[in-house]
Design an enzyme around this catalytic site. Structure first.
Site, PDB file in Angstrom:
ATOM      1  N   LEU A   1      38.171  51.257  31.702  1.00 33.62           N
ATOM      2  CA  LEU A   1      36.962  52.061  31.655  1.00 33.62           C
ATOM      3  C   LEU A   1      36.672  52.748  32.985  1.00 33.62           C
ATOM      4  O   LEU A   1      35.818  53.612  33.067  1.00 33.62           O
ATOM      5  CB  LEU A   1      35.780  51.163  31.312  1.00 33.62           C
ATOM      6  CG  LEU A   1      35.456  51.066  29.824  1.00 33.62           C
ATOM      7  CD1 LEU A   1      34.339  50.084  29.617  1.00 33.62           C
ATOM      8  CD2 LEU A   1      35.067  52.429  29.270  1.00 33.62           C
ATOM      9  N   ARG A   2      37.391  52.325  34.021  1.00 33.39           N
ATOM     10  CA  ARG A   2      37.062  52.830  35.334  1.00 33.39           C
ATOM     11  C   ARG A   2      37.244  54.344  35.410  1.00 33.39           C
ATOM     12  O   ARG A   2      36.534  55.023  36.125  1.00 33.39           O
ATOM     13  CB  ARG A   2      37.945  52.140  36.372  1.00 33.39           C
ATOM     14  CG  ARG A   2      37.169  51.866  37.637  1.00 33.39           C
ATOM     15  CD  ARG A   2      38.019  51.119  38.638  1.00 33.39           C
ATOM     16  NE  ARG A   2      37.549  49.760  38.791  1.00 33.39           N
ATOM     17  CZ  ARG A   2      38.334  48.701  38.868  1.00 33.39           C
ATOM     18  NH1 ARG A   2      39.636  48.851  38.787  1.00 33.39           N
ATOM     19  NH2 ARG A   2      37.834  47.515  39.028  1.00 33.39           N
ATOM     20  N   GLY A   3      38.207  54.839  34.639  1.00 39.27           N
ATOM     21  CA  GLY A   3      38.465  56.266  34.625  1.00 39.27           C
ATOM     22  C   GLY A   3      37.241  57.052  34.176  1.00 39.27           C
ATOM     23  O   GLY A   3      36.804  57.982  34.851  1.00 39.27           O
TER      24      GLY A   3
ATOM     25  N   THR B   1      34.364  56.835  36.801  1.00 40.27           N
ATOM     26  CA  THR B   1      34.592  57.653  37.980  1.00 40.27           C
ATOM     27  C   THR B   1      34.488  59.129  37.643  1.00 40.27           C
ATOM     28  O   THR B   1      33.903  59.913  38.390  1.00 40.27           O
ATOM     29  CB  THR B   1      35.992  57.376  38.559  1.00 40.27           C
ATOM     30  OG1 THR B   1      36.183  55.989  38.619  1.00 40.27           O
ATOM     31  CG2 THR B   1      36.128  57.986  39.928  1.00 40.27           C
TER      32      THR B   1
END
Lengths: 333, 561
Positions: free
Chosen positions: A271-273, A276
């Site tokens: 989910l970091r994509g 960010t």
């Protein structure tokens, strides 16, 4: 040597933008700069520090605590009054030891008074500023792990040598390195918010312009800095305004949907994509002085926010950037 | 056009004079090759510029300054010492055996160079091509001179620097353009090099007392700065000039405005490329002429990386007696003792200035989690017989391994053998990008010089082991050797040589795996594995997973030896 003015750096627009975005919203989680030697990676990172608006910090506090920090960490920071100080920029040498990075027993005070005191390390110095590591891919793994851990938690916890200290360490990690000399592990790469690829400019005119500027700077650093001061000031104001505007901007439902679709399309892990991408688009909108976050912002920042998160296929020669632009073209036309 | 300098020393002298003229601008020089000429040059340089020796084992404290532990202990109060960088200010640091400089020291020095705190003379004594000073340093120094071939031994007298860079008019556009075009033609990408070249042209003008740099200064700059950094051969004559360059003036240009510029430019860059050709090191020229770009890593920090990988994770010290091979951790022991001093002195009735009171329980010993880096060396048979059969699959297998190396951070090297030679295509590296590219470019065809391939692989393995790392061989071949160790054709001799080479590997105790990549595995592969004392795997029956399992099995575990 005086720092090279940020506004005098020719080309390398993607890197400059990524650095500014990280300056506007430090929660993005750092910038990784890939590129060959002698392409101005270090120059740009160092120039950024000279550019940023000063911060208010407790006087004499080795950590540069803000008011909030003082309240949260009463034992490490006194009640010193707030004074202006420059945004810290720490240039971490490749050979730095763990002691130097996280801090250690203060040998000097121990010798002088037999006192068990903590000597803050580079992490403390970098609080509220930037930590720059050239050739991060050559840094020993355990140090990189440690850095990313602190960068993510915003707090340095030291439990060693009989010391037990907790102090704030919120900083923007800027790493640079040349993938030809060894790569970063994917799990570390993923922790960086943005990544940019820097190539040496191939255009003769650009190269000549760079030579000219550097020669001018060498010949008369003060005069050179003065000539670019105004342009630097403009960027500083842009960053300051962007920071102020950031809180007011909230990406709309449509932009969130776009971000999710794009991440799915390129197959970015985790989910970091999305997070960010959303934050970076918002920071870009703030930097541009836009009223709201739009798809345009999202597309502009997508390659930087996602290229290092794509699953690497050993046998696939297609670059990550190409895959992202292709997905953007398919999704948004 | 430009006569080749009679001896490499002449250019080195010029570089040294330039460096002495503006140490802060040129940052320093690398002097390769241990020769009388180099000693003479260093002695000459020392007369006009104070040089401070930088031993290879220098630690952070000594380099940057800090608390002098010994003096502090005996004095009972902290005593600061200045660092070498500080002490060498106004002169330069000089480092012998620069190829052995530790990565951490190089990092510190690179930073000091960037901040203009120091200047550096690197003496590179390397005899092997893979040993090079850290690229992070050589990149930052303006000049690199190879004095190994110099036959001079006389005293070198460097005229004291006269003139100053500031007195020379900055380079005009045409000169800048010519330098940029030359750098482009020589494949010098780094902007630092380009900037150094510009400064060097000014410096040369200053040395000869000119107000502005002329053509000879520009070609001098190319010779001194750009040529040693060349990564490709300058294009042949005019037709290969960079595209954005105007064509050479065959007749008179009709655009009178640009005529002057146009005329001068190709002229200049041609002349400068000519100058560069004369100065490109002979070995480089040779390998360039063969169409091989010089291996980038041979000039970039592979040495550094290796050391970084080798040092292992320090686990900190723990209480204990320094015996049985355990080393005393001095600083940690002192740290343990120091907080108690006030109490102990009071107990012992000693006065507050008494020396440190140490007790047995203060002693700390060092611990490391040693993890010897592992290197898997692939020897790939790219001969006609193998290529026809399964070279593509062999490549696939190697790539599979590379993917794994990427995750575990182990290193790979690649040796290929075909025709009458074997060569190291890829020295031990962790770079997936480079490995993949090298592999993709691997051509097939020719005889099978198995013995040569095995020897080359063994040499790589021995070099790896000599650096304290563990090596494993993976040999992908059909085992049908038909070229003997001396390069002559003939099956019986080739087979005998291959067996001898295999036994030499077995004798060194190097783990090996033979993967038979022929379509119908014959007895040769198994025989080879037998001679190697290694395992055998026939590719036609192996799928990717089996292959990987086999490779994993042969790889060293990575624990400390």
């Amino acid at each position: 040597m005086a720092r090279f003015p940020f506004s005098a750096i020719v080309a390398q627009d993607e890197m400059k933008l990524a650095l500014l975005i990280a300056a506007v919203d430090p929660s993005i989680g750092g910038v990784m700069v890939f590129g060959d030697r002698g392409t101005g990676k270090s120059t740009a990172a160092r120039a950024l520090a000279g550019l940023l608006p000063p911060i208010m910090a407790a006087e004499g506090c080795p950590y540069g605590c803000s008011k909030d920090d003082q309240a949260r960490y009463p034992d490490v920071c006194g009640t010193g009054k707030m004074v202006k100080r420059a945004v810290p920029f720490v240039d971490m040498p490749l050979g730095a030891t763990e002691d130097r990075v996280i801090g250690s027993l203060d040998l000097e005070r121990a010798l002088r008074s037999g006192e068990k005191a903590f000597e803050p390390g580079l992490l403390a110095k970098a609080h509220r500023g930037f930590l720059y590591i050239d050739e991060i891919n050559l840094l020993e793994d355990h140090l990189v792990d440690l850095l990313l851990d602190v960068a993510a938690s915003g707090e340095n916890v030291v439990e060693r040598e009989g010391l037990s200290v907790r102090h704030p360490a919120k900083f923007v990690l800027i790493g640079s390195g040349n993938p030809e000399e060894g790569e970063l592990r994917p799990q570390l790469l993923d922790r960086f918010g943005l990544s940019v690829e820097v190539r040496t400019p191939k255009d003769i005119e650009v190269r000549i312009e760079i030579m000219r500027l550097v020669a001018a700077n060498e010949a008369d650093p003060q005069g050179f800095a003065a000539r670019w001061a105004e342009a630097d000031e403009t960027i500083l104001k842009r960053v300051a305004k962007g920071k102020a505007r950031l809180a007011k901007l909230a990406p709309g439902e449509d932009v969130l949907r776009d971000a999710a679709e794009l991440c799915l399309a390129v197959g970015a892990d985790g989910l970091r994509g999305e997070l960010t991408l959303m934050r970076a688009a918002r920071a870009l909108a703030a930097l541009d002085g836009a009223k709201k976050v739009t798809r345009k912002h999202l597309i502009a920042i997508a390659p930087s926010a996602l290229r290092h998160r794509l699953r690497r296929d050993v046998l696939d020669e297609t670059g990550s950037t190409v895959r992202i632009t292709r997905a953007i073209a398919e999704l948004f036309g | 056009m430009i006569a080749e300098p009679a001896d490499p020393l002449e250019d080195a002298v010029l570089a040294a004079r330039l460096f002495a003229l503006a140490p802060a601008t040129f940052k320093g020089l690398t002097l390769r090759g241990n020769s009388p000429a180099r000693e003479a040059l260093v002695a000459g340089l020392r007369e006009i510029l104070p040089l401070r020796r930088l031993p290879g084992h220098v630690d952070d404290e000594r380099l940057l300054g800090g608390i002098d532990l010994a003096a502090s202990l005996s004095a009972g109060k902290p005593i600061r010492q200045s660092g070498l960088i500080e002490e060498a200010r106004g002169g330069a640091l000089i480092a012998g055996m620069a190829e052995r400089i530790d990565g951490s020291i190089a990092g510190r020095l690179a930073q000091a160079l960037d901040d203009g705190q120091t200047a550096l003379v690197l003496l590179d004594d390397a005899t092997e091509t893979e040993e090079v000073p850290p690229a992070s340093l050589t990149e930052r120094l303006a000049f690199a001179c190879d004095l190994a071939a110099s036959r001079r031994w006389q005293r070198v007298e460097l005229a004291p620097a006269a003139g100053a860079l500031a007195n020379v008019t900055p380079l005009d556009d045409a000169a800048l353009r010519a330098l940029a075009a030359t750098a482009e033609a020589l494949g010098v990408d780094s902007l630092r090099a380009l900037i150094f070249a510009g400064e060097t042209a000014l410096g040369l003008a200053a040395l000869s007392g000119r107000q502005a740099a002329d053509k000879s200064d520009l070609s001098g700059a190319v010779r001194l700065v750009l040529a040693p950094r060349a990564t490709r051969l300058p294009p042949q004559e005019q037709e290969a000039l960079p595209e954005d360059q105007p064509p050479p003036p065959e007749g008179q240009q009709d655009n009178s405005e640009d005529a002057d510029r146009d005329q001068r430019e190709p002229d200049l860059s041609d002349m400068m490329i000519e100058a560069a050709k004369a100065a490109i090191p002979a070995g480089l020229l040779e390998s360039l002429a063969q169409g091989k770009a010089p291996c980038r890593s041979s000039s970039s920090g592979t040495g550094q990386k290796r050391k970084a990988a080798m040092r292992g994770k320090p686990l900190g010290a723990r209480p204990g007696m320094p015996r049985g091979g355990a080393k005393l951790a001095l600083i940690d022991s002192l740290r343990a003792a120091v907080p108690w001093q006030a109490v102990r002195r009071r107990e012992a009735g000693a006065d507050p200035d008494a020396p440190l009171i140490m007790r047995k329980e203060d002693l700390r010993i060092r611990r490391f989690e040693e993890r010897a880096a592992r290197v898997t060396i692939f020897a790939v048979d790219a001969s006609g017989s193998a290529a026809a059969a399964r070279l593509a699959e062999a490549k696939g297998a190697v790539e599979l391994m590379l993917g794994q190396a990427y995750v575990t951070r182990s290193e790979v090297a690649l040796v290929a053998f075909r025709g009458t030679s074997a060569e190291l295509l890829l020295p031990p590296t962790r770079s997936l990008t480079r490995a993949r590219r090298t592999l993709a470019e691997l051509p097939g065809g020719g005889g099978t010089p198995l013995a040569l391939g095995l020897n080359a692989a063994r040499e790589v393995a021995e070099a790896v082991i000599a650096r304290g790392r563990s090596a494993a061989l993976v040999i992908l071949t059909d085992g049908r050797a038909n070229i003997a160790a001396d390069g002559s054709p003939g099956r019986p001799q080739a087979a005998a040589d291959a067996e001898a080479s295999a036994k030499a590997i077995a004798a060194r105790g190097i783990d090996a795996l033979v993967v038979d990549i022929s379509a119908r595995p014959g007895p040769e592969g198994a025989a080879l594995a037998n001679a190697l004392g290694g395992r055998f795997l026939a590719l036609p029956r192996a799928d990717a997973r089996m292959l990987q399992a086999a490779i994993n099995a042969v790889q060293p575990t990575g624990k400390a030896a």
